[in-house]
Design an enzyme around this catalytic site. Structure first.
Site: not given
Ligand SMILES: N[C@H](CCC[C@H](N)C(=O)O)C(=O)O
Length: 276
Positions: A13, A46, A66, A75-76, A161, A192, A210, A219-220, A222
């Site tokens: 990511n 991101q 994003n 964003c994790g 999520h 997401n 995402e 996706c962290g 996620g």
């Molecule tokens: N697309 C996500 C943000 C980035 C999350 C993802 N890249 C992670 O690592 O948590 C959103 O719109 O909430």
């Protein structure tokens, strides 16, 4: 305007990370989209901007956009890269830092192994906190997508999520059903969309479409959301290895009222400068 940046990734990511502590940075939506564009810009899922804290006692503020140009709450994978970045750039010597985000303070910590563990805070389970249009809080909710009723868990890790269980993530309709879930009218701020395959009580495979970025390699938040939903469904124990297309993440959630802990890599790829 010339902007120095560092390209980084967490399990594939990928991010453009910008120091707005020592350089003056002000970006509009189109400039964010340009930087994130994989043909006309640098390319990333991101964009992460590091700023001084707004509240005493915290070390930094961290803003996240994003690739579609929309600013988001959390964003994790980015939070792990954040720690690596501020240490590599000499912005701090602390290995555990308090970081302000749009959805609250998180506490990433650099481990002796070189991996980063992040206290992502407690999951928000009430529909209004997601936000999600539902009359009451449930473990799963029916969600009609293109005439098919899905059974989704819905929660927030600061960002929204919706997670469903599938038999095989490799065959899941991530790129077709994902955008339909992302833009479903029941999610006022979009969502997401997670597709989780339960391998055992301590292992899952996960793909995420995402919000504002499409399918990413990992996706962290996620992964955190998927583990919380699997535990609440009675399918998982508290410590879970999450296999994503970009690599593994380790998630620990002791249960309601507790924070979700996420551990994974944070990799610097190259430094650069872009003219906007
Ligand atoms: N697309 C996500 C943000 C980035 C999350 C993802 N890249 C992670 O690592 O948590 C959103 O719109 O909430």
């Amino acid at each position: 305007m010339k902007i120095r940046f560092t390209k980084m990734h967490g399990q594939g990511n990928d991010f453009v990370v910008i120091d707005a502590v020592r350089q003056s940075v002000s970006l509009d939506r189109e400039q964010v989209r340009r930087i994130a564009d994989r043909h006309f810009g640098v390319g990333c899922d991101q964009l992460l901007v590091v700023e001084p804290p707004t509240t005493a006692g915290n070390d930094f503020r961290y803003r996240i956009w994003n690739s579609d140009g929309g600013e988001v709450e959390q964003c994790g994978n980015g939070s792990r890269c954040f720690v690596r970045f501020v240490l590599d750039q000499g912005l701090t010597t602390k290995t555990e830092i308090r970081v302000e985000t749009a959805s609250g303070v998180i506490v990433p910590r650099l481990e002796s192994t070189g991996q980063v563990t992040v206290d992502m805070g407690a999951p928000r389970l009430a529909p209004a906190q997601v936000p999600f249009d539902a009359a009451e809080e449930r473990v799963t909710y029916p969600l009609v997508v293109d005439g098919v009723t899905l059974e989704v868990s819905v929660l927030s890790m600061g960002n929204p999520h919706a997670v469903q269980v599938v038999d095989d993530v490799d065959r899941a309709p991530v790129t077709t059903q994902g955008p339909r879930i992302e833009n479903h009218p029941a999610f006022p701020k979009r969502v997401n969309a997670g597709f989780m395959q339960v391998v055992s009580r301590d292992a899952i495979r996960l793909r995420v479409w995402e919000r504002g970025a499409g399918e990413t390699l990992a996706c962290g938040t996620g992964a955190c959301a998927a583990v919380v939903s699997g535990i609440r469904r009675g399918l998982l124990d508290s410590r879970v290895r999450v296999t994503t297309r970009g690599g593994p993440l380790s998630i620990l959630w002791p249960g309601p009222g507790h924070a979700v802990m996420m551990t994974g890599d944070a990799v610097r790829v190259f430094d650069g400068e872009i003219e906007l």
